[in-house]
Design a protein around this motif. Structure first.
Motif, PDB file in Angstrom:
ATOM      1  N   GLY A 156       0.962  -1.273   0.061  1.00 21.00           N
ATOM      2  CA  GLY A 156       0.082   0.084   0.034  1.00 21.00           C
ATOM      3  C   GLY A 156       1.015   1.344  -0.048  1.00 21.00           C
ATOM      4  N   PHE A 157       1.768   1.237   0.682  1.00 23.38           N
ATOM      5  CA  PHE A 157       2.817   2.471   0.783  1.00 23.38           C
ATOM      6  C   PHE A 157       3.531   2.621  -0.638  1.00 23.38           C
ATOM      7  CE2 PHE A 157       3.031   2.010   5.437  1.00 23.38           C
ATOM      8  CZ  PHE A 157       2.539   3.334   5.628  1.00 23.38           C
ATOM      9  N   CYS A 158       3.911   1.323  -1.146  1.00 23.25           N
ATOM     10  CA  CYS A 158       4.358   1.822  -2.757  1.00 23.25           C
ATOM     11  C   CYS A 158       3.424   2.182  -3.621  1.00 23.25           C
ATOM     12  CB  CYS A 158       4.931   0.127  -2.922  1.00 23.25           C
ATOM     13  SG  CYS A 158       6.380  -0.206  -1.968  1.00 23.25           S
ATOM     14  N   VAL A 159       2.245   1.688  -3.448  1.00 25.35           N
ATOM     15  CA  VAL A 159       1.247   2.177  -4.605  1.00 25.35           C
ATOM     16  C   VAL A 159       1.099   3.661  -4.262  1.00 25.35           C
ATOM     17  CG1 VAL A 159      -1.209   2.174  -5.058  1.00 25.35           C
ATOM     18  CG2 VAL A 159       0.126   0.036  -4.721  1.00 25.35           C
ATOM     19  N   SER A 160       0.769   4.043  -2.989  1.00 22.92           N
ATOM     20  CA  SER A 160       0.742   5.537  -2.384  1.00 22.92           C
ATOM     21  C   SER A 160       1.694   6.366  -3.035  1.00 22.92           C
ATOM     22  CB  SER A 160       0.532   5.687  -1.068  1.00 22.92           C
ATOM     23  OG  SER A 160      -0.575   4.847  -0.514  1.00 22.92           O
ATOM     24  N   GLY A 161       2.921   5.922  -2.839  1.00 26.77           N
ATOM     25  CA  GLY A 161       4.211   6.690  -3.480  1.00 26.77           C
ATOM     26  C   GLY A 161       4.137   6.698  -4.942  1.00 26.77           C
ATOM     27  N   TYR A 162       3.885   5.794  -5.465  1.00 30.06           N
ATOM     28  CA  TYR A 162       3.934   5.924  -7.008  1.00 30.06           C
ATOM     29  C   TYR A 162       2.986   7.115  -7.434  1.00 30.06           C
ATOM     30  CZ  TYR A 162       3.844   4.096 -12.074  1.00 30.06           C
ATOM     31  OH  TYR A 162       4.023   4.285 -13.291  1.00 30.06           O
ATOM     32  N   PHE A 163       1.766   6.683  -6.991  1.00 29.85           N
ATOM     33  CA  PHE A 163       0.827   7.542  -7.685  1.00 29.85           C
ATOM     34  C   PHE A 163       0.766   9.249  -6.857  1.00 29.85           C
ATOM     35  CE2 PHE A 163      -1.429   3.745  -8.478  1.00 29.85           C
ATOM     36  CZ  PHE A 163      -1.707   3.972  -9.861  1.00 29.85           C
ATOM     37  N   LEU A 164       1.620   9.129  -5.779  1.00 22.45           N
ATOM     38  CA  LEU A 164       1.916  10.641  -5.357  1.00 22.45           C
ATOM     39  C   LEU A 164       2.841  11.351  -5.972  1.00 22.45           C
ATOM     40  CD1 LEU A 164       1.342  12.554  -3.143  1.00 22.45           C
ATOM     41  CD2 LEU A 164       3.354  11.319  -1.725  1.00 22.45           C
ATOM     42  N   THR A 165       3.813  10.552  -6.587  1.00 21.32           N
ATOM     43  CA  THR A 165       4.757  11.024  -7.536  1.00 21.32           C
ATOM     44  C   THR A 165       4.226  11.324  -8.882  1.00 21.32           C
ATOM     45  OG1 THR A 165       6.500   9.660  -6.446  1.00 21.32           O
ATOM     46  CG2 THR A 165       7.062  10.644  -8.379  1.00 21.32           C
ATOM     47  N   GLU A 166       3.334  10.599  -9.269  1.00 21.91           N
ATOM     48  CA  GLU A 166       2.561  10.982 -10.446  1.00 21.91           C
ATOM     49  C   GLU A 166       1.903  12.339 -10.477  1.00 21.91           C
ATOM     50  OE1 GLU A 166       0.143  11.791 -13.620  1.00 21.91           O
ATOM     51  OE2 GLU A 166      -0.672  11.260 -11.639  1.00 21.91           O
ATOM     52  N   GLU A 167       1.101  12.626  -9.445  1.00 23.71           N
ATOM     53  CA  GLU A 167       0.516  13.921  -8.932  1.00 23.71           C
ATOM     54  C   GLU A 167       1.450  15.128  -9.136  1.00 23.71           C
ATOM     55  OE1 GLU A 167      -2.534  14.652  -9.246  1.00 23.71           O
ATOM     56  OE2 GLU A 167      -3.518  12.942  -9.023  1.00 23.71           O
ATOM     57  N   LEU A 168       2.733  14.968  -8.551  1.00 19.78           N
ATOM     58  CA  LEU A 168       3.572  15.878  -8.109  1.00 19.78           C
ATOM     59  C   LEU A 168       4.443  16.351  -9.521  1.00 19.78           C
ATOM     60  CD1 LEU A 168       5.027  14.828  -4.893  1.00 19.78           C
ATOM     61  CD2 LEU A 168       3.763  16.902  -5.306  1.00 19.78           C
ATOM     62  N   THR A 169       4.552  15.220 -10.530  1.00 22.34           N
ATOM     63  CA  THR A 169       5.433  15.326 -11.414  1.00 22.34           C
ATOM     64  C   THR A 169       4.636  15.946 -12.538  1.00 22.34           C
ATOM     65  OG1 THR A 169       4.980  13.192 -12.201  1.00 22.34           O
ATOM     66  CG2 THR A 169       7.253  13.533 -11.221  1.00 22.34           C
ATOM     67  N   ALA A 170       3.128  15.979 -12.466  1.00 26.50           N
ATOM     68  CA  ALA A 170       2.101  16.139 -13.438  1.00 26.50           C
ATOM     69  C   ALA A 170       2.215  17.685 -13.646  1.00 26.50           C
ATOM     70  CB  ALA A 170       0.669  15.983 -13.046  1.00 26.50           C
ATOM     71  N   VAL A 171       2.642  18.715 -12.539  1.00 22.73           N
ATOM     72  CA  VAL A 171       2.861  19.991 -12.778  1.00 22.73           C
ATOM     73  C   VAL A 171       3.775  20.209 -13.953  1.00 22.73           C
ATOM     74  CG1 VAL A 171       3.389  22.131 -11.527  1.00 22.73           C
ATOM     75  CG2 VAL A 171       2.251  20.224 -10.272  1.00 22.73           C
TER      76      VAL A 171
END
Length: 304
Positions: free
Chosen positions: A169-184
Protein backbone atom coordinates in the motif's frame (compact mmCIF):
# COMPACT_ATOMS: atom_id res chain seq x y z
CA UNK A 1 19.37 0.81 -5.92
CA UNK A 2 21.02 3.77 -7.65
CA UNK A 3 17.66 4.97 -9.01
CA UNK A 4 16.08 4.50 -5.58
CA UNK A 5 18.71 6.76 -4.01
CA UNK A 6 18.39 9.16 -6.94
CA UNK A 7 14.67 9.63 -6.33
CA UNK A 8 15.28 10.40 -2.66
CA UNK A 9 18.05 12.78 -3.70
CA UNK A 10 15.64 14.73 -5.90
CA UNK A 11 13.23 15.00 -2.98
CA UNK A 12 15.97 16.46 -0.76
CA UNK A 13 17.18 18.76 -3.55
CA UNK A 14 13.68 20.16 -3.94
CA UNK A 15 13.43 20.90 -0.22
CA UNK A 16 16.81 22.63 -0.28
CA UNK A 17 15.71 24.73 -3.24
CA UNK A 18 12.61 26.13 -1.54
CA UNK A 19 14.45 26.81 1.73
CA UNK A 20 17.06 28.77 -0.22
CA UNK A 21 14.16 30.66 -1.85
CA UNK A 22 12.05 31.37 1.22
CA UNK A 23 9.52 33.51 -0.65
CA UNK A 24 8.27 30.45 -2.54
CA UNK A 25 8.05 28.41 0.65
CA UNK A 26 5.92 31.06 2.31
CA UNK A 27 3.37 31.28 -0.49
CA UNK A 28 3.31 27.51 -0.84
CA UNK A 29 1.98 27.01 2.67
CA UNK A 30 -1.40 28.63 1.92
CA UNK A 31 -2.93 25.96 -0.40
CA UNK A 32 -1.62 23.19 1.84
CA UNK A 33 -3.08 24.73 4.99
CA UNK A 34 -6.51 25.10 3.41
CA UNK A 35 -6.47 21.49 2.19
CA UNK A 36 -5.26 20.26 5.58
CA UNK A 37 -8.22 21.87 7.34
CA UNK A 38 -10.66 20.23 4.92
CA UNK A 39 -9.08 16.79 5.27
CA UNK A 40 -8.73 17.01 9.05
CA UNK A 41 -12.47 17.62 9.32
CA UNK A 42 -13.22 14.69 7.00
CA UNK A 43 -10.96 12.27 8.94
CA UNK A 44 -12.39 13.35 12.29
CA UNK A 45 -15.87 12.70 10.95
CA UNK A 46 -14.77 9.29 9.66
CA UNK A 47 -13.26 8.46 13.04
CA UNK A 48 -16.53 9.19 14.83
CA UNK A 49 -18.70 7.42 12.27
CA UNK A 50 -16.57 4.36 11.44
CA UNK A 51 -18.18 2.25 14.20
CA UNK A 52 -21.68 2.92 12.91
CA UNK A 53 -20.54 2.25 9.34
CA UNK A 54 -19.09 -1.16 10.16
CA UNK A 55 -22.16 -2.07 12.25
CA UNK A 56 -24.42 -1.13 9.35
CA UNK A 57 -22.29 -3.12 6.88
CA UNK A 58 -22.18 -6.31 9.03
CA UNK A 59 -25.74 -7.04 10.24
CA UNK A 60 -25.01 -10.76 10.06
CA UNK A 61 -22.70 -10.42 13.09
CA UNK A 62 -25.31 -8.92 15.42
CA UNK A 63 -25.93 -12.28 17.11
CA UNK A 64 -22.27 -13.06 17.73
CA UNK A 65 -21.17 -13.41 21.32
CA UNK A 66 -18.42 -11.60 23.15
CA UNK A 67 -15.53 -11.10 22.46
CA UNK A 68 -15.85 -12.07 18.77
CA UNK A 69 -18.29 -9.35 17.83
CA UNK A 70 -16.11 -6.62 19.32
CA UNK A 71 -12.91 -8.01 17.79
CA UNK A 72 -14.44 -8.45 14.35
CA UNK A 73 -16.04 -5.02 14.13
CA UNK A 74 -13.05 -3.36 15.78
CA UNK A 75 -10.79 -4.84 13.14
CA UNK A 76 -13.12 -3.66 10.36
CA UNK A 77 -13.31 -0.19 11.89
CA UNK A 78 -9.52 0.05 11.88
CA UNK A 79 -9.42 -1.08 8.24
CA UNK A 80 -12.03 1.48 7.24
CA UNK A 81 -10.09 4.27 8.91
CA UNK A 82 -6.82 3.09 7.33
CA UNK A 83 -8.52 3.03 3.92
CA UNK A 84 -9.76 6.57 4.50
CA UNK A 85 -6.27 7.66 5.53
CA UNK A 86 -4.83 5.92 2.46
CA UNK A 87 -7.22 7.81 0.17
CA UNK A 88 -6.55 11.06 2.01
CA UNK A 89 -2.79 10.75 1.49
CA UNK A 90 -3.26 10.13 -2.23
CA UNK A 91 -5.89 12.78 -2.88
CA UNK A 92 -4.30 15.40 -0.59
CA UNK A 93 -1.70 16.19 -3.22
CA UNK A 94 -4.23 16.33 -6.05
CA UNK A 95 -6.55 18.68 -4.15
CA UNK A 96 -3.68 20.87 -2.94
CA UNK A 97 -2.25 21.12 -6.46
CA UNK A 98 -5.69 21.96 -7.82
CA UNK A 99 -6.21 24.72 -5.25
CA UNK A 100 -2.69 26.08 -5.69
CA UNK A 101 -2.33 25.44 -9.44
CA UNK A 102 -1.20 28.96 -10.43
CA UNK A 103 1.38 29.15 -7.65
CA UNK A 104 2.84 25.68 -8.09
CA UNK A 105 3.10 26.14 -11.85
CA UNK A 106 5.05 29.37 -11.30
CA UNK A 107 7.26 27.60 -8.76
CA UNK A 108 7.99 24.80 -11.22
CA UNK A 109 8.85 27.32 -13.93
CA UNK A 110 11.25 29.08 -11.58
CA UNK A 111 13.00 25.78 -10.79
CA UNK A 112 13.43 25.13 -14.52
CA UNK A 113 14.92 28.58 -15.03
CA UNK A 114 17.29 28.22 -12.10
CA UNK A 115 18.87 25.01 -13.43
CA UNK A 116 18.30 25.13 -17.17
CA UNK A 117 17.70 28.68 -18.23
CA UNK A 118 14.43 27.78 -19.99
CA UNK A 119 10.95 27.11 -18.63
CA UNK A 120 8.59 25.25 -20.98
CA UNK A 121 5.08 26.69 -21.02
CA UNK A 122 1.88 25.01 -22.18
CA UNK A 123 0.41 28.27 -23.44
CA UNK A 124 -3.08 27.20 -22.31
CA UNK A 125 -5.51 29.45 -20.43
CA UNK A 126 -5.70 28.91 -16.67
CA UNK A 127 -9.25 27.53 -16.88
CA UNK A 128 -8.12 24.94 -19.44
CA UNK A 129 -5.15 23.93 -17.29
CA UNK A 130 -7.39 23.52 -14.24
CA UNK A 131 -9.77 21.35 -16.24
CA UNK A 132 -6.96 19.10 -17.51
CA UNK A 133 -5.49 18.84 -14.01
CA UNK A 134 -8.85 17.93 -12.47
CA UNK A 135 -9.66 15.44 -15.22
CA UNK A 136 -6.31 13.66 -14.93
CA UNK A 137 -6.55 13.65 -11.13
CA UNK A 138 -9.92 11.90 -11.31
CA UNK A 139 -8.44 9.27 -13.64
CA UNK A 140 -5.57 8.69 -11.23
CA UNK A 141 -7.96 8.57 -8.29
CA UNK A 142 -10.01 5.85 -9.99
CA UNK A 143 -6.84 3.77 -10.35
CA UNK A 144 -5.97 4.40 -6.70
CA UNK A 145 -9.44 3.36 -5.54
CA UNK A 146 -9.21 0.11 -7.51
CA UNK A 147 -5.87 -0.65 -5.88
CA UNK A 148 -7.29 0.37 -2.50
CA UNK A 149 -10.26 -1.99 -2.81
CA UNK A 150 -7.99 -4.89 -3.74
CA UNK A 151 -5.59 -4.14 -0.89
CA UNK A 152 -8.51 -3.74 1.52
CA UNK A 153 -9.77 -7.20 0.58
CA UNK A 154 -6.31 -8.73 0.87
CA UNK A 155 -6.01 -7.19 4.33
CA UNK A 156 -8.24 -9.97 5.68
CA UNK A 157 -5.56 -12.58 4.94
CA UNK A 158 -3.94 -13.57 8.26
CA UNK A 159 -0.36 -12.38 8.80
CA UNK A 160 0.10 -11.30 5.15
CA UNK A 161 -2.72 -8.79 5.48
CA UNK A 162 -1.02 -7.13 8.43
CA UNK A 163 2.57 -7.14 7.09
CA UNK A 164 3.00 -7.43 3.32
CA UNK A 165 -0.20 -5.67 2.25
CA UNK A 166 0.53 -2.40 4.15
CA UNK A 167 4.01 -2.32 2.57
CA UNK A 168 2.48 -2.72 -0.88
CA UNK A 169 0.00 0.00 0.00
CA UNK A 170 2.83 2.44 0.76
CA UNK A 171 4.47 1.61 -2.58
CA UNK A 172 1.22 2.23 -4.47
CA UNK A 173 0.68 5.47 -2.55
CA UNK A 174 4.21 6.65 -3.27
CA UNK A 175 3.93 5.85 -6.96
CA UNK A 176 0.71 7.77 -7.56
CA UNK A 177 1.74 10.59 -5.25
CA UNK A 178 4.81 11.09 -7.43
CA UNK A 179 2.62 11.03 -10.54
CA UNK A 180 0.52 13.87 -9.16
CA UNK A 181 3.58 15.95 -8.28
CA UNK A 182 5.38 15.43 -11.60
CA UNK A 183 2.16 16.31 -13.43
CA UNK A 184 2.84 20.01 -12.73
CA UNK A 185 6.06 20.03 -14.76
CA UNK A 186 4.91 17.49 -17.35
CA UNK A 187 1.64 19.26 -18.05
CA UNK A 188 3.63 22.41 -18.87
CA UNK A 189 5.55 20.27 -21.36
CA UNK A 190 2.24 19.11 -22.89
CA UNK A 191 2.78 15.46 -21.89
CA UNK A 192 -0.48 13.52 -21.72
CA UNK A 193 -1.44 11.31 -18.77
CA UNK A 194 -0.83 8.09 -20.70
CA UNK A 195 2.68 9.21 -21.65
CA UNK A 196 3.34 10.44 -18.10
CA UNK A 197 2.52 7.03 -16.65
CA UNK A 198 4.70 5.33 -19.27
CA UNK A 199 7.59 7.68 -18.40
CA UNK A 200 7.29 6.86 -14.70
CA UNK A 201 7.01 3.10 -15.32
CA UNK A 202 10.37 3.25 -17.06
CA UNK A 203 12.06 4.37 -13.80
CA UNK A 204 9.95 2.74 -11.08
CA UNK A 205 12.78 2.61 -8.54
CA UNK A 206 13.40 6.35 -8.84
CA UNK A 207 9.68 7.06 -8.55
CA UNK A 208 9.40 4.94 -5.40
CA UNK A 209 12.56 6.48 -3.93
CA UNK A 210 10.89 9.86 -4.30
CA UNK A 211 7.33 8.92 -3.32
CA UNK A 212 7.59 6.45 -0.42
CA UNK A 213 9.53 8.75 1.97
CA UNK A 214 7.07 11.51 1.09
CA UNK A 215 4.08 9.29 1.90
CA UNK A 216 5.59 8.39 5.26
CA UNK A 217 6.26 12.05 5.99
CA UNK A 218 2.72 13.03 4.96
CA UNK A 219 1.34 10.77 7.70
CA UNK A 220 2.65 13.25 10.29
CA UNK A 221 0.22 16.14 10.85
CA UNK A 222 1.30 19.48 9.30
CA UNK A 223 4.39 17.93 7.69
CA UNK A 224 2.63 17.59 4.33
CA UNK A 225 1.88 21.31 4.31
CA UNK A 226 5.51 22.30 4.80
CA UNK A 227 6.88 19.72 2.35
CA UNK A 228 4.52 20.43 -0.56
CA UNK A 229 6.47 23.34 -2.15
CA UNK A 230 9.72 21.39 -1.94
CA UNK A 231 8.01 18.27 -3.27
CA UNK A 232 6.88 20.20 -6.36
CA UNK A 233 10.40 21.58 -6.83
CA UNK A 234 11.96 18.13 -6.42
CA UNK A 235 9.45 16.59 -8.84
CA UNK A 236 10.43 19.21 -11.42
CA UNK A 237 14.10 18.30 -11.01
CA UNK A 238 13.25 14.62 -11.41
CA UNK A 239 11.24 15.31 -14.56
CA UNK A 240 14.28 16.96 -16.09
CA UNK A 241 16.31 13.80 -15.47
CA UNK A 242 13.58 11.43 -16.64
CA UNK A 243 13.31 13.33 -19.93
CA UNK A 244 17.06 13.74 -20.32
CA UNK A 245 16.82 17.53 -20.52
CA UNK A 246 19.94 18.18 -18.45
CA UNK A 247 21.96 15.82 -20.68
CA UNK A 248 20.81 17.64 -23.79
CA UNK A 249 21.81 20.96 -22.26
CA UNK A 250 25.19 19.54 -21.26
CA UNK A 251 25.82 18.36 -24.82
CA UNK A 252 25.11 21.84 -26.07
CA UNK A 253 27.19 23.70 -23.49
CA UNK A 254 29.95 21.14 -22.92
CA UNK A 255 29.60 17.87 -21.02
CA UNK A 256 29.76 18.23 -17.27
CA UNK A 257 31.54 15.79 -15.00
CA UNK A 258 30.68 14.57 -11.51
CA UNK A 259 31.30 17.91 -9.81
CA UNK A 260 29.20 19.85 -12.31
CA UNK A 261 32.03 21.58 -14.22
CA UNK A 262 32.62 21.56 -17.91
CA UNK A 263 36.06 20.64 -19.30
CA UNK A 264 36.69 24.31 -20.06
CA UNK A 265 36.04 25.19 -16.41
CA UNK A 266 38.53 22.55 -15.26
CA UNK A 267 41.50 24.05 -17.11
CA UNK A 268 44.14 25.24 -14.68
CA UNK A 269 42.71 23.23 -11.74
CA UNK A 270 44.94 20.71 -9.89
CA UNK A 271 45.19 17.53 -11.91
CA UNK A 272 44.13 19.24 -15.13
CA UNK A 273 46.36 20.84 -17.77
CA UNK A 274 46.74 24.58 -17.62
CA UNK A 275 45.41 26.55 -20.57
CA UNK A 276 48.09 27.41 -23.14
CA UNK A 277 49.56 30.87 -22.60
CA UNK A 278 48.95 33.29 -25.43
CA UNK A 279 52.02 33.59 -27.65
CA UNK A 280 53.62 37.02 -27.93
CA UNK A 281 55.05 38.09 -31.25
CA UNK A 282 58.84 37.73 -31.47
CA UNK A 283 60.69 41.03 -31.12
CA UNK A 284 62.99 39.87 -33.91
CA UNK A 285 60.22 39.09 -36.28
CA UNK A 286 59.77 41.58 -39.07
CA UNK A 287 59.89 41.96 -42.80
CA UNK A 288 63.29 41.60 -44.48
CA UNK A 289 64.53 44.17 -46.90
CA UNK A 290 63.72 43.48 -50.48
CA UNK A 291 66.48 42.07 -52.60
CA UNK A 292 68.67 38.93 -52.68
CA UNK A 293 69.68 37.40 -49.39
CA UNK A 294 73.34 36.94 -50.62
CA UNK A 295 75.43 39.37 -52.65
CA UNK A 296 75.69 38.57 -56.31
CA UNK A 297 78.96 36.86 -57.30
CA UNK A 298 81.60 39.32 -58.69
CA UNK A 299 83.46 38.66 -61.86
CA UNK A 300 87.23 37.94 -61.46
CA UNK A 301 89.09 40.66 -63.32
CA UNK A 302 92.09 38.31 -63.85
CA UNK A 303 90.08 35.61 -65.45
CA UNK A 304 91.04 35.13 -69.13
Amino acid sequence: MRDLAGGFGHLLAGQRWVFRNGRWLGFGLLPGLLTLVLYAGALIGLGYGADDLTAWATPFADGWGSPWLGLFRGFLTALVFCLGLFIAVITFTAVTLLIGQPFYESLSEQVDRSVGGEAPESGLPLARELWISARDSVKVLVRVLLYGIVLFALGFIPVVGQTVIPAIGFCVSGYFLTEELTAVALQRREVELKDRLALLRGRRAMVLGFGIPLVLAFLVPLVAVFLMPGAVAGATLMVRELRGEDEERAEGDGAEDSDGRTPQEHLGRPGHPAPPAPQQPSPYAGPYAAGPRHPAPQQNPYAQ
